[in-house]
Design a protein around this motif. Structure first.
Motif, mmCIF file in Angstrom:
data_model
loop_
_atom_site.group_PDB
_atom_site.id
_atom_site.type_symbol
_atom_site.label_atom_id
_atom_site.label_comp_id
_atom_site.label_asym_id
_atom_site.label_seq_id
_atom_site.Cartn_x
_atom_site.Cartn_y
_atom_site.Cartn_z
ATOM 1 N N GLY A 221 23.165 -6.595 5.078
ATOM 2 C CA GLY A 221 22.569 -6.759 6.404
ATOM 3 C C GLY A 221 23.538 -6.653 7.558
ATOM 4 N N ILE A 222 24.642 -5.947 7.373
ATOM 5 C CA ILE A 222 25.610 -5.709 8.449
ATOM 6 C C ILE A 222 25.294 -4.381 9.121
ATOM 7 C CG2 ILE A 222 28.035 -5.097 8.879
ATOM 8 C CD1 ILE A 222 28.863 -7.169 6.851
ATOM 9 N N SER A 223 25.461 -4.319 10.434
ATOM 10 C CA SER A 223 25.288 -3.075 11.176
ATOM 11 C C SER A 223 26.651 -2.511 11.568
ATOM 12 C CB SER A 223 24.462 -3.318 12.446
ATOM 13 O OG SER A 223 23.165 -3.778 12.124
ATOM 14 N N GLN A 224 26.885 -1.255 11.255
ATOM 15 C CA GLN A 224 28.102 -0.578 11.711
ATOM 16 C C GLN A 224 27.790 0.062 13.059
ATOM 17 O OE1 GLN A 224 30.138 1.950 8.887
ATOM 18 N NE2 GLN A 224 31.190 3.098 10.493
ATOM 19 N N VAL A 225 28.347 -0.506 14.134
ATOM 20 C CA VAL A 225 28.010 -0.055 15.486
ATOM 21 C C VAL A 225 29.034 0.921 16.048
ATOM 22 C CG1 VAL A 225 26.695 -2.146 15.987
ATOM 23 C CG2 VAL A 225 29.156 -2.066 16.519
ATOM 24 N N GLY A 226 30.072 1.201 15.274
ATOM 25 C CA GLY A 226 31.083 2.152 15.721
ATOM 26 C C GLY A 226 31.858 2.686 14.536
ATOM 27 N N ASP A 227 32.329 3.933 14.671
ATOM 28 C CA ASP A 227 33.104 4.577 13.615
ATOM 29 C C ASP A 227 34.464 4.955 14.192
ATOM 30 O OD1 ASP A 227 34.187 6.262 11.632
ATOM 31 O OD2 ASP A 227 32.212 7.007 11.070
#
Length: 312
Positions: A221-227
């Motif tokens: 349930g983690i969101s990756q908001v940047g790469d």
């Protein structure tokens, strides 16, 4: 003279039995009958769960980028002898596996043959794309290939792999199925424990390198908001890191995440300036005391939970 004669007569009487025993050992079914070439350490680990005495070789380690591997003579020799090759698929190895297959000239592990097993073909991958071009960077039209962090997909892949092993080595088919049952029993018992341990991570946000942990983040349930990559496969640039810093300054990012084979300099720069925890997650078994897939999940979840608890 009499002693030597007695010895010779004794050996003559025993010789037929020794030959028979040798033939029985040669013909008897063996759990190590298969020679397995694994493209990545996670699939070498899974193969060992199903065939613990097989001859299993991993072409890469968890500290190597699986996208970029040299077709070394040692790899060619291993693939030439393989009965079964187990790879992620979804074009993860497209830059080097076809060259190995060609140079090894092993008909058993050509695409479409029973000896060539692609994990991505056994499951539904995330992030499939209908249209891909070179301007998009190193993307995978067939979906994200880093499936080792999806417990459900590992279950499906293990089941399919045990079936394939039994097809290639039917004399030991019952052993592969028994080993599969043992593995799945332990795996399915561990999943709820991991879920409980990872529960505090749900709803948090991270900035990460590539989409290496797409399945892990999706599961917990983690969101990756940047790469950290401006485009997949390209290293961080100064302007891109500045953009990520502005995103981090919004105050809702838990950590900056990368793995051992990725250049840590951009991640360190961002974490330091944004005052965020820097988390190096393991990518596969075989390093840092991580013996198998169970250890891999334990270490990855523990590292993320520790970052979540770290005061800002």
């Amino acid at each position: 003279m009499h002693i030597n004669s007695d010895i010779n007569r004794g050996l003559s009487r025993q010789l037929p039995w020794l030959l028979l025993a040798a033939l029985v050992m040669l013909w008897a079914p063996r759990s190590w009958a298969l020679s397995v070439f694994a493209c990545e350490p996670e699939y070498a680990s899974l193969a060992r769960e199903l065939a613990p005495e097989a001859d299993i070789f991993s072409a890469t380690t968890a500290l190597q980028d699986p996208h970029q591997v040299q077709a070394r003579p040692s790899l060619i020799a291993k693939m030439r002898r393989a009965d079964l090759a187990v790879c992620a698929g979804a074009e993860l190895e497209v830059g080097w596996l076809p060259m190995l297959q060609m140079k090894a000239n092993n008909p058993r592990i050509r695409n479409g043959q029973p000896g060539m097993f692609y994990a991505a073909d056994q499951v539904e991958t995330l992030d499939k794309m209908d249209n891909v071009d070179r301007t998009m960077g190193d993307v995978h039209a067939q979906g994200n290939p880093h499936m080792q962090f999806s417990p459900e997909r590992v279950t499906a892949i293990a089941t399919a792999l045990a079936k394939r092993m039994a097809e290639l080595d039917p004399d030991n088919g019952t052993r592969y199925q028994a080993n599969l049952a043992d593995f799945l029993g332990r795996w399915q018992a561990a999943v709820p424990q991991w879920q409980a341990k990872a529960q505090p991570l749900e709803g948090h946000k991270v900035i990460a390198y590539h989409t290496s942990f797409r399945y892990l983040f999706d599961w917990v349930g983690i969101s990756q908001v940047g790469d950290l990559e401006p485009k997949p496969g390209l290293p961080p640039t100064t302007s891109h890191l500045a953009t990520l810093l502005k995103r981090a300054e919004q105050g809702d990012v838990m950590a900056v995440v990368y793995t051992g084979y990725q250049d840590s300099r951009g991640a360190q720069w961002l974490a330091q300036r944004a005052d965020l925890p820097l988390v190096e997650l393991p990518f596969g078994p075989g390093v840092d005391g991580i013996a198998d897939l169970f250890d891999l999940y334990d270490h990855a979840i523990d590292a993320l939970v520790a970052a979540q608890r770290e005061p800002r």
